[in-house]
Design a protein around this motif. Structure first.
Motif, PDB file in Angstrom:
ATOM      1  N   ASP A 155       0.715  -1.179  -0.099  1.00 51.61           N
ATOM      2  CA  ASP A 155       0.074   0.011   0.044  1.00 51.61           C
ATOM      3  C   ASP A 155       0.873   1.133  -0.031  1.00 51.61           C
ATOM      4  N   ILE A 156       0.187   2.465  -0.315  1.00 54.10           N
ATOM      5  CA  ILE A 156       1.057   3.655  -0.418  1.00 54.10           C
ATOM      6  C   ILE A 156       0.309   4.478   0.664  1.00 54.10           C
ATOM      7  N   PHE A 157       1.131   4.920   1.687  1.00 54.08           N
ATOM      8  CA  PHE A 157       0.507   5.715   2.834  1.00 54.08           C
ATOM      9  C   PHE A 157       0.994   7.203   2.546  1.00 54.08           C
ATOM     10  N   CYS A 158      -0.161   8.058   3.090  1.00 53.94           N
ATOM     11  CA  CYS A 158      -0.067   9.513   2.762  1.00 53.94           C
ATOM     12  C   CYS A 158       0.023  10.309   3.967  1.00 53.94           C
ATOM     13  N   ASN A 159       0.969  11.092   3.971  1.00 56.87           N
ATOM     14  CA  ASN A 159       1.254  12.294   5.109  1.00 56.87           C
ATOM     15  C   ASN A 159       0.863  13.665   4.888  1.00 56.87           C
ATOM     16  N   ARG A 160       0.698  13.865   3.416  1.00 58.39           N
ATOM     17  CA  ARG A 160       0.216  15.197   2.803  1.00 58.39           C
ATOM     18  C   ARG A 160      -0.642  14.814   1.675  1.00 58.39           C
ATOM     19  N   GLU A 161      -1.591  15.543   1.355  1.00 60.81           N
ATOM     20  CA  GLU A 161      -2.554  15.149   0.482  1.00 60.81           C
ATOM     21  C   GLU A 161      -1.955  15.411  -1.057  1.00 60.81           C
ATOM     22  N   LEU A 162      -2.296  14.385  -1.997  1.00 68.14           N
ATOM     23  CA  LEU A 162      -1.464  14.323  -3.299  1.00 68.14           C
ATOM     24  C   LEU A 162      -2.373  13.968  -4.123  1.00 68.14           C
ATOM     25  N   LYS A 163      -2.645  14.824  -5.412  1.00 69.86           N
ATOM     26  CA  LYS A 163      -3.437  14.238  -6.466  1.00 69.86           C
ATOM     27  C   LYS A 163      -2.478  13.774  -7.608  1.00 69.86           C
ATOM     28  N   LEU A 164      -2.406  12.783  -8.161  1.00 64.68           N
ATOM     29  CA  LEU A 164      -1.876  12.275  -9.171  1.00 64.68           C
ATOM     30  C   LEU A 164      -2.163  12.989 -10.378  1.00 64.68           C
ATOM     31  N   SER A 165      -3.314  13.247 -10.713  1.00 67.81           N
ATOM     32  CA  SER A 165      -3.480  13.955 -11.869  1.00 67.81           C
ATOM     33  C   SER A 165      -3.110  15.424 -12.089  1.00 67.81           C
ATOM     34  N   GLY A 166      -2.473  16.027 -10.984  1.00 69.75           N
ATOM     35  CA  GLY A 166      -2.022  17.307 -10.891  1.00 69.75           C
ATOM     36  C   GLY A 166      -0.360  17.257 -10.956  1.00 69.75           C
ATOM     37  N   VAL A 167       0.207  15.999 -11.185  1.00 77.66           N
ATOM     38  CA  VAL A 167       1.461  15.768 -11.187  1.00 77.66           C
ATOM     39  C   VAL A 167       1.960  15.806 -12.824  1.00 77.66           C
ATOM     40  N   ARG A 168       2.597  16.779 -13.244  1.00 79.10           N
ATOM     41  CA  ARG A 168       3.079  16.692 -14.654  1.00 79.10           C
ATOM     42  C   ARG A 168       4.232  15.562 -15.073  1.00 79.10           C
ATOM     43  N   ALA A 169       5.343  15.644 -13.983  1.00 78.57           N
ATOM     44  CA  ALA A 169       6.411  14.828 -14.086  1.00 78.57           C
ATOM     45  C   ALA A 169       6.656  13.849 -13.032  1.00 78.57           C
ATOM     46  N   ILE A 170       7.195  12.660 -12.949  1.00 79.37           N
ATOM     47  CA  ILE A 170       7.523  11.993 -11.791  1.00 79.37           C
ATOM     48  C   ILE A 170       8.785  11.559 -12.126  1.00 79.37           C
ATOM     49  N   GLY A 171       9.794  11.562 -11.190  1.00 76.36           N
ATOM     50  CA  GLY A 171      11.175  11.216 -11.350  1.00 76.36           C
ATOM     51  C   GLY A 171      11.452  10.219 -10.208  1.00 76.36           C
TER      52      GLY A 171
END
Length: 692
Positions: A200-216
């Motif tokens: 699973d992926i656990f979240c500390n700060r809200e994150l919306k992947l659709s707002g991410v334009r680049a992933i490194g």
């Protein structure tokens, strides 16, 4: 916008025919004469908002209503969710398509508008009607036990979870209270028990992947996981030989054995004193070792907490943070040398300070990474040292298919990066001809090797070099000036000349990626300081931390939950006993015999509870690690490691490929955070009364 206004008018007419009241700016759709239950289920809102460059039309309409079905069928780019129909793209309205059954957020106005990776629940604006049913919601996720500090977001996709559906809705009581039980469809079919795994992926700060334009991604211990202890022993054995053969250390150093299980991440090395420390979030030292020998409580407190005006901040140069698995080698070799020096049998070591010894250990281990001792052996036998993951490249492909740019940012140099990535891609050792093709690069828009993080993230003066993949040679570039000189689409033209680089800094990277803000980049790595803290605190990037240790941590925690609950309840009991003693002192006559007896009994009770707590806490922590305990706890407090994970890692998980298990439109949410006064009040055994 005019088209949307016309659309609103069209549906205003429709709603009026449905026996509803409607106003364009802020409407509350209510039937004029219906039963109370139907009234609650149809409570809804529609609003058109123009904010910045984004135009959203939102309707929160129950799925059972005819208005909902009409919108879902005819409104272009409408999205069905448990919260209703959401129009998330102002585009061509000439065609009407059925709504999809999953959450999907499109960028507005093409490339001119940017979705924020922080806006998890704000794209759909909810206008509260002030109804009693809505205002009585205790929490978005129906949490009624007062525990709202931990992350709530997981991403398990196991078949067992999908099959564990019971007839009794998990949140039935909550849904009845807020008037949603008759409106929701899939939400009532959730499994009664939530299945969690270390994937699973656990979240500390809200994150919306659709707002991410680049992933490194980092490479070492992120995309490339290593076999332990085989990989670490390459550095350990190589550093031993350098210490003896080059620096003149005693020959018995060659007899040192490596034990990677002795250490955990998050410790601090006091290089001046030769101590290893585990501290809590308030910088209090809970566990301390000198070499491999435990430091007693009185000595530990004298050194690190009882010196007036000399409390260490643990940020001084003499303190080294063990933020990456690579540092287990340094720690173990240093601890061996501390014990050898303390024996007093080596005149050579007697002439050196602990700090000097540590610096030479660090130099030798670092040299092993640069002179081929480690990487030449891995290149010869990659199957012995690198862990294959079949999900790696499908994950990267899914990001590219979603229009998200993918980049590799690693401190490893090109020669080793090519070896490791080719092995991961082909799942076998390849010959030079196939290696030189570097087929894996097709899944990356940009590759940066020899990046020198964390300097890469803070130093704007580092030069950027282009790497020739054929032979690893370097070519000079003019960096930002060259990109600007290429005119329109300069970054694209610059990358067409070659997309492998060495060095540079974050400004080069962001320019080549075409991003405008740090929040548009998600960077995933294993190094708490170099990958996560610096990129988050300095640049505002979104961050993902790889924590392979949580595989064991979660398993042990699950087995020891009952013990932890006993510890928590006994601590609460001690607190309430002391509060009860204070109440007796206020209510009863001072120095009365009854009061003295009751206070004595309270003190005796407290001592018995304390002794039991010591036993239970020792059992609990040693279940995780016999020396350092649970990685995310230090005593009863969050550990320093947990503190930085919570503050700087937006999300964390056990391995990078877990990101491939979730939709590229996935939103990760945190639970609410509470201070102690709210936590106590949230406990069902507590109640509030006004003080005098």
């Amino acid at each position: 916008f005019v088209k949307q206004q016309q659309l609103v008018q069209q549906y205003a007419s429709f709603y009026s025919r449905q026996n509803c009241n409607f106003s364009q700016s802020r409407s509350q759709i209510r039937p004029r004469s219906r039963s109370q239950s139907t009234h609650n289920s149809l409570n809804s809102t529609m609003k058109i908002s123009l904010g910045g460059r984004r135009l959203l039309a939102t309707a929160i309409i129950p799925t059972c209503s005819s208005a909902f079905q009409h919108l879902a069928t005819h409104l272009n780019n409408a999205v069905i969710s448990s919260r209703g129909v959401t129009v998330t793209r102002h585009g061509d309205l000439k065609s009407f398509t059925p709504a999809k059954q999953y959450s999907c957020v499109s960028r507005l106005f093409g490339e001119s508008d940017k979705l924020s990776s922080y806006e998890v629940d704000t794209d759909t604006e909810i206008v509260l009607n002030g109804s009693e049913e809505i205002s009585s919601v205790n929490g978005e996720h129906g949490d009624t036990n007062g525990s709202t500090n931990g992350p709530i977001n997981g991403s398990s996709s196991s078949s067992s979870q999908r099959q564990a559906i019971t007839s009794a809705p998990k949140y039935q009581s909550l849904l009845d209270k807020v008037g949603l039980s008759s409106s929701l469809k899939q939400a009532t079919k959730l499994p009664h028990m939530r299945t969690l795994t270390s994937n699973d992926i656990f979240c500390n700060r809200e994150l919306k992947l659709s707002g991410v334009r680049a992933i490194g991604f980092d490479m070492d211990y992120t995309l490339a996981q290593y076999q332990q202890p085989a990989f670490d022993k390459l550095a350990f054995d190589g550093a031993k030989e350098k210490l003896v053969n080059v620096l003149g250390y005693p020959a018995e150093v060659l007899d040192f054995e490596y034990d990677h299980e002795f250490w955990v991440r998050g410790l601090i090395i006091d290089t001046q004193r030769g101590n290893f420390l585990k501290i809590d979030r308030h910088k209090y030292v809970r566990v301390a070792y000198h070499g491999f020998e435990a430091i007693d409580s009185s000595t530990r407190k004298f050194l690190y907490s009882r010196s007036f005006n000399k409390i260490p901040s643990f940020s001084e140069k003499s303190f080294v943070n063990m933020d990456t698995l690579f540092q287990h080698v340094d720690a173990h070799l240093f601890a061996h040398l501390i014990n050898l020096k303390d024996k007093g049998d080596s005149e050579f070591l007697d002439m050196k300070t602990y700090d000097e010894i540590y610096k030479q250990v660090r130099e030798c281990v670092d040299l092993c990474h640069r002179d081929g001792v480690i990487k030449d052996e891995v290149a010869r036998n990659p199957d012995k040292y690198i862990v294959l993951d079949d999900a790696l490249f499908p994950m990267l492909q899914s990001f590219r298919d979603a229009g998200i740019k993918v980049f590799l940012l690693t401190n490893s140099y090109w020669e080793y990066t090519s070896v490791a990535m080719n092995y991961l891609y082909h799942k076998r050792k390849v010959d030079d001809q196939l290696k030189n093709k570097n087929d894996w690069m097709d899944l990356f828009d940009l590759v940066v090797v020899g990046s020198c993080k964390p300097a890469y993230l803070v130093d704007p003066y580092l030069n950027l070099f282009r790497v020739k993949p054929e032979d690893g040679s370097l070519l000079n570039t003019d960096g930002l000036f060259e990109i600007e000189a290429l005119g329109e689409d300069g970054a694209e033209k610059f990358l067409n000349k070659g997309k492998v680089f060495q060095g540079g800094n974050w400004m080069h990277l962001q320019k080549m990626l075409g991003t405008e803000a740090g929040e548009e980049i998600l960077y995933v790595g294993d190094h708490l300081f170099a990958d996560v803290l610096r990129s988050k605190r300095t640049l505002g990037w979104r961050t993902g931390l790889i924590v392979p240790e949580i595989v064991k941590e979660m398993e042990v925690f699950s087995n020891e939950k009952e013990v932890l609950q006993q510890i928590t309840d006994l601590r609460k009991l001690r607190d309430e006993l002391e509060a009860y003693a204070d109440l007796l002192k206020r209510e009863m006559p001072t120095h009365s015999q009854d009061l003295d007896q009751m206070l004595a009994e309270i003190e005796a009770d407290d001592q018995l509870i304390k002794n039991k707590l010591i036993t239970l806490t020792t059992r609990y922590h040693t279940a995780f690690h016999p020396i350092w305990g649970q990685m995310f706890l230090s005593g009863y407090q969050d550990s320093r490691f947990a503190f930085y994970v919570q503050n700087y890692a937006c999300v964390y998980t056990s391995k990078a490929t877990n990101l491939g298990l979730v939709s590229t439109n996935r939103s990760f949410r945190t639970s609410g955070e509470m201070l102690p006064h709210d936590k106590i009040l949230a406990d069902p055994t507590s109640y509030f009364t006004k003080s005098d």
